[in-house]
Design an enzyme around this catalytic site. Structure first.
Site, PDB file in Angstrom:
ATOM      1  N   HIS A 117       0.802  -1.225   0.000  1.00 28.62           N
ATOM      2  CA  HIS A 117       0.000   0.000   0.000  1.00 28.62           C
ATOM      3  C   HIS A 117       0.836   1.277   0.000  1.00 28.62           C
ATOM      4  O   HIS A 117       0.287   2.361  -0.121  1.00 28.62           O
ATOM      5  CB  HIS A 117      -0.944   0.017   1.195  1.00 28.62           C
ATOM      6  CG  HIS A 117      -0.251   0.320   2.483  1.00 28.62           C
ATOM      7  ND1 HIS A 117       0.516  -0.621   3.131  1.00 28.62           N
ATOM      8  CD2 HIS A 117      -0.172   1.446   3.216  1.00 28.62           C
ATOM      9  CE1 HIS A 117       1.018  -0.072   4.220  1.00 28.62           C
ATOM     10  NE2 HIS A 117       0.627   1.182   4.303  1.00 28.62           N
TER      11      HIS A 117
HETATM   12  C1  UD1 Z   1      -2.362   5.425   5.707  1.00 28.81           C
HETATM   13  C2  UD1 Z   1      -1.128   5.922   6.474  1.00 28.81           C
HETATM   14  C3  UD1 Z   1      -0.048   4.853   6.417  1.00 28.81           C
HETATM   15  C4  UD1 Z   1      -0.573   3.528   6.919  1.00 28.81           C
HETATM   16  C5  UD1 Z   1      -1.819   3.166   6.093  1.00 28.81           C
HETATM   17  C6  UD1 Z   1      -2.417   1.864   6.547  1.00 28.81           C
HETATM   18  C7  UD1 Z   1      -0.551   8.310   6.526  1.00 28.81           C
HETATM   19  C8  UD1 Z   1       0.310   9.332   5.941  1.00 28.81           C
HETATM   20  N1  UD1 Z   1      -0.594   7.123   5.878  1.00 28.81           N
HETATM   21  O1  UD1 Z   1      -1.963   5.276   4.365  1.00 28.81           O
HETATM   22  O2  UD1 Z   1       1.017   5.248   7.260  1.00 28.81           O
HETATM   23  O3  UD1 Z   1       0.419   2.551   6.755  1.00 28.81           O
HETATM   24  O4  UD1 Z   1      -2.783   4.198   6.242  1.00 28.81           O
HETATM   25  O5  UD1 Z   1      -3.475   1.475   5.715  1.00 28.81           O
HETATM   26  O6  UD1 Z   1      -1.195   8.554   7.511  1.00 28.81           O
HETATM   27  N2  UD1 Z   1      -9.176   5.030   0.941  1.00 28.81           N
HETATM   28  C9  UD1 Z   1     -10.388   4.415   0.821  1.00 28.81           C
HETATM   29  N3  UD1 Z   1     -11.038   4.041   1.972  1.00 28.81           N
HETATM   30  C10 UD1 Z   1     -10.513   4.250   3.209  1.00 28.81           C
HETATM   31  C11 UD1 Z   1      -9.273   4.884   3.315  1.00 28.81           C
HETATM   32  C12 UD1 Z   1      -8.611   5.256   2.181  1.00 28.81           C
HETATM   33  O7  UD1 Z   1     -10.891   4.198  -0.273  1.00 28.81           O
HETATM   34  O8  UD1 Z   1     -11.152   3.875   4.209  1.00 28.81           O
HETATM   35  C13 UD1 Z   1      -8.445   5.383  -0.309  1.00 28.81           C
HETATM   36  C14 UD1 Z   1      -8.569   6.825  -0.704  1.00 28.81           C
HETATM   37  O9  UD1 Z   1      -8.594   6.866  -2.101  1.00 28.81           O
HETATM   38  C15 UD1 Z   1      -7.276   7.434  -0.234  1.00 28.81           C
HETATM   39  C16 UD1 Z   1      -6.308   6.286  -0.374  1.00 28.81           C
HETATM   40  O10 UD1 Z   1      -7.077   5.116  -0.112  1.00 28.81           O
HETATM   41  O11 UD1 Z   1      -6.935   8.542  -0.981  1.00 28.81           O
HETATM   42  C17 UD1 Z   1      -5.167   6.338   0.587  1.00 28.81           C
HETATM   43  O12 UD1 Z   1      -5.636   6.480   1.917  1.00 28.81           O
HETATM   44  P1  UD1 Z   1      -4.802   7.355   2.986  1.00 28.81           P
HETATM   45  O13 UD1 Z   1      -5.462   7.280   4.306  1.00 28.81           O
HETATM   46  O14 UD1 Z   1      -4.531   8.687   2.395  1.00 28.81           O
HETATM   47  O15 UD1 Z   1      -3.422   6.655   3.032  1.00 28.81           O
HETATM   48  P2  UD1 Z   1      -3.037   5.149   3.191  1.00 28.81           P
HETATM   49  O16 UD1 Z   1      -2.317   4.769   1.960  1.00 28.81           O
HETATM   50  O17 UD1 Z   1      -4.185   4.296   3.633  1.00 28.81           O
END
Ligand code: UD1
Length: 363
Positions: free
Chosen positions: A206
């Site tokens: 991820h």
């Molecule tokens: C976040 C954390 C990372 C952690 C990871 C675990 C930061 C900077 N990053 O990264 O350290 O290892 O979580 O999973 O805090 N999205 C969904 N549904 C959700 C959440 C996210 O669809 O419930 C999608 C969205 O398009 C979003 C993307 O996933 O833009 C990334 O989510 P985000 O929370 O920004 O970062 P992670 O990659 O999950």
């Protein structure tokens, strides 16, 4: 009088850490408030963990959702400030290294509210990782630093952080693992039948540095497809990866099993029984070390060096030749008993609860 403790959680890896500390403080009859920032919001990324881990429904949900780092961090800060002012906790506990961790710490620090950082002091020394920035800043301004491993105190000392703020308590995520492993073993019996696999590997990816760019992700996926012909690989896909690559993933070699994100027990069960885990997750490097499962980490560095020195983890970066080699080694060798890791003993959250309820740190 008990210590009124407010926990801030936001993203998937926070939930299993907060659950252990929440249980330990509940055992001491502490008044507790749970704030969910909403950084992760899909049911499979959030709700299922609350249900499984026995965390109560959040007292406050900030519903910040996704956005750029600045947008997300700013939204958490502006929505968290009135909550913490209204709730008046004695201490706020933040977990790990996600945006919710640094955002809540910054708010409390300016308001003069004590903050305890659980999982303090870990460093990858790679400032291109957003999490490394979150770790550095959180540790500079938090009041109590709860460290999971011996390397963490050295990192904090090097950054000029006073030793009396630092408490080596052990790894709270391992507390949760120890508590839930028997249930995960039960879940595995049904899962194995469902998957129809006796022998398998597990893949999770991820990190933006691995999944955002086509020149990285596509060759990585091709190597995984190749390896899956030797050992079927189960690949629960994180939303970040799924949104970016759904079309390509739908065309994968069927030996690379693309599935939805797993619940906590299912993930733990597969980590335990996998022949090998291939990942870029920090938490899974630790869990596989505890479980004795070989782990190949698709990163150039790790903030968890103890998993390399005492555990089962090997860094392979993006060296596909090395990945193939390590993969074959993992399949050829028997699992070795792991070395015990200091204070990864299921009691880290009790140590934190003891400190939270007895210490009066002056700010
Ligand atoms: C976040 C954390 C990372 C952690 C990871 C675990 C930061 C900077 N990053 O990264 O350290 O290892 O979580 O999973 O805090 N999205 C969904 N549904 C959700 C959440 C996210 O669809 O419930 C999608 C969205 O398009 C979003 C993307 O996933 O833009 C990334 O989510 P985000 O929370 O920004 O970062 P992670 O990659 O999950």
């Amino acid at each position: 009088m008990t210590t009124k403790t407010l926990h801030v959680v936001g993203a998937r890896p926070n939930f299993m850490k907060a659950a252990a500390v929440h249980h330990a403080l509940a055992f001491r009859d502490c008044e507790q408030i749970l704030v969910h920032t909403g950084q992760h919001y899909d049911a499979l990324m959030s709700d299922v963990f609350f249900a499984t881990l026995g965390l109560p429904k959040p007292d406050e949900s900030l519903d910040v959702g996704s956005g750029s780092h600045a947008q997300q961090t700013a939204a958490i800060m502006s929505r968290f400030e009135p909550v913490v002012l209204a709730r008046k906790p004695d201490i706020v506990l933040v977990y790990g290294d996600v945006n919710s961790t640094v955002a809540a710490t910054l708010v409390c620090s300016k308001l003069g509210i004590r903050v305890g950082h659980v999982e303090a002091g870990l460093r990858s020394f790679d400032r291109s990782m957003p999490e490394e920035i979150n770790r550095l800043l959180t540790d500079q301004i938090a009041d109590i630093l709860f460290t999971p491993s011996t390397d963490a105190a050295d990192n904090l000392a090097r950054e000029g952080i006073a030793g009396d703020k630092v408490h080596f308590v052990g790894n709270v995520m391992i507390d949760t693992l120890i508590q839930f492993l028997p249930l995960a073993e039960e879940v595995f019996l049904a899962l194995r039948t469902e998957l129809g696999l006796e022998s398998f590997g597990l893949v999770t990816l991820h990190r933006p540095s691995n999944v955002d760019g086509e020149h990285t992700f596509l060759p990585m996926l091709e190597v995984l497809e190749e390896l899956s012909c030797e050992l079927p690989l189960i690949f629960p896909v994180h939303p970040r990866t799924c949104h970016r690559w759904s079309e390509r993933l739908s065309r994968c070699n069927p030996n690379l099993r693309i599935i939805a994100p797993l619940g906590y027990l299912e993930c733990l069960a597969l980590e335990k029984y996998a022949r090998v885990v291939i990942t870029d997750s920090g938490g899974m490097q630790e869990e596989t070390t505890y479980l004795g499962t070989p782990c190949l980490t698709l990163r150039e560095n790790t903030e968890r060096p103890i998993t390399l020195t005492l555990g089962t983890n090997k860094l392979v970066g993006r060296d596909w030749r090395l990945l193939r080699e390590r993969f074959h080694e993992s399949l050829a060798n028997d699992r070795k008993p792991r070395s015990p890791i200091p204070l990864w003993d299921g009691k880290a959250s009790e140590r934190i609860a003891e400190i939270v309820t007895t210490s009066k740190v002056e700010r």
